[in-house]
Scaffold this motif. Sequence first.
Motif, PDB file in Angstrom:
ATOM      1  N   ALA A   1      12.869 -21.500 -18.205  1.00 17.79           N
ATOM      2  CA  ALA A   1      14.339 -21.913 -18.111  1.00 17.79           C
ATOM      3  C   ALA A   1      15.375 -20.888 -18.710  1.00 17.79           C
ATOM      4  CB  ALA A   1      14.005 -22.354 -19.206  1.00 17.79           C
ATOM      5  N   LEU A   2      15.180 -19.458 -19.728  1.00 17.06           N
ATOM      6  CA  LEU A   2      16.210 -18.502 -20.043  1.00 17.06           C
ATOM      7  C   LEU A   2      15.861 -16.935 -18.596  1.00 17.06           C
ATOM      8  CD1 LEU A   2      17.774 -19.465 -22.860  1.00 17.06           C
ATOM      9  CD2 LEU A   2      18.572 -19.948 -20.581  1.00 17.06           C
ATOM     10  N   MET A   3      16.765 -15.896 -18.752  1.00 14.04           N
ATOM     11  CA  MET A   3      16.036 -14.332 -17.992  1.00 14.04           C
ATOM     12  C   MET A   3      15.832 -13.838 -19.399  1.00 14.04           C
ATOM     13  SD  MET A   3      19.042 -12.214 -16.332  1.00 14.04           S
ATOM     14  CE  MET A   3      19.048 -12.993 -15.405  1.00 14.04           C
TER      15      MET A   3
ATOM     16  N   LYS B   1      13.033 -23.886 -14.606  1.00 18.02           N
ATOM     17  CA  LYS B   1      14.352 -22.818 -14.477  1.00 18.02           C
ATOM     18  C   LYS B   1      15.808 -23.703 -14.884  1.00 18.02           C
ATOM     19  CE  LYS B   1      17.092 -18.913 -11.880  1.00 18.02           C
ATOM     20  NZ  LYS B   1      17.013 -18.645 -10.739  1.00 18.02           N
ATOM     21  N   GLY B   2      16.120 -22.977 -15.830  1.00 23.36           N
ATOM     22  CA  GLY B   2      18.215 -23.841 -16.567  1.00 23.36           C
ATOM     23  C   GLY B   2      17.291 -24.931 -17.330  1.00 23.36           C
TER      24      GLY B   2
ATOM     25  N   ARG C   1      13.323 -14.666 -21.319  1.00 20.02           N
ATOM     26  CA  ARG C   1      12.084 -15.289 -21.294  1.00 20.02           C
ATOM     27  C   ARG C   1      11.135 -15.208 -20.447  1.00 20.02           C
ATOM     28  NH1 ARG C   1      13.010 -21.936 -22.918  1.00 20.02           N
ATOM     29  NH2 ARG C   1      14.017 -22.096 -25.125  1.00 20.02           N
TER      30      ARG C   1
ATOM     31  N   ASN D   1      19.317  -8.804 -11.727  1.00 25.04           N
ATOM     32  CA  ASN D   1      18.715 -10.630 -12.678  1.00 25.04           C
ATOM     33  C   ASN D   1      18.232 -10.659 -11.350  1.00 25.04           C
ATOM     34  OD1 ASN D   1      20.156  -9.913 -10.217  1.00 25.04           O
ATOM     35  ND2 ASN D   1      20.704 -12.400 -10.203  1.00 25.04           N
TER      36      ASN D   1
END
Length: 244
Positions: A160-162, A153-154, A164, A129
């Motif tokens: 927003a997402l890993m 983030k989130g 992406r 991560n």
Amino acid sequence: MIRYWLTPPVDPQREETIRTVCQVYHDAPALAKRGERTVSTDELTGVQALERKYPRLPLASGHVQRREFEYERHGTRCFILSRDVVTGKLLAPFCGPTRKEEDFLAHVQAVVATDPLVKRWHFVCDNLNIHQSEALVRWVAQISDFQQELGKKGEYGILALMPRRTAFLSDPTHKVVFHYTPKHSSWLNQIEIWLSILVRKLLTRSSFVSVEDLQAKVLAFIEYYNQTMAQPFKWTYQGKALTV
């Protein structure tokens, strides 16, 4: 006796990703001639500073090396290392007590700073991560002169997402491009070969009186390796099945 195996997760893109990583290694020399550099990056965590209670016995012909079983543990260190695929040299080694996203970002920034004239950097790494963090995305966007909104983030946007963030960091038009190995395929990362050299030649054979001693000896080994042993690995795997 127990023998383990791993059932890999279902990934329809796995074989294509493996071939892509192999192509990165194959293209590295040509890219270097065009002013781009390719490095293989990973962490070695929880490295213990172990001090043996008594000196080991001298090596003798026909005998395995013998050493004292008891030791004193002085703590651990994490190393983040990047190896130039073309030259074989280690660049800007990082050593510290943690392996956080700011540690990885600091290492990547230090690697890039070693050669300001490089047009583009290619980093081969796994899917940890911290290799796809918000801080890393923001920095890559900054040095790549990316003007669009990154989001939050989130919640929304690129951050927003890993997946992406991964797609953004893999964009081949950026100043720094990340090439990710498939999950459970760390053997594709060339730095793993070098880490085994470090373990065999230094870590398993040494006694360290402190974490500072551990760090100093590892960095000294890297300097020695760069000056006398560094050379490219001959990567022959092309992403094809090894058995029929």
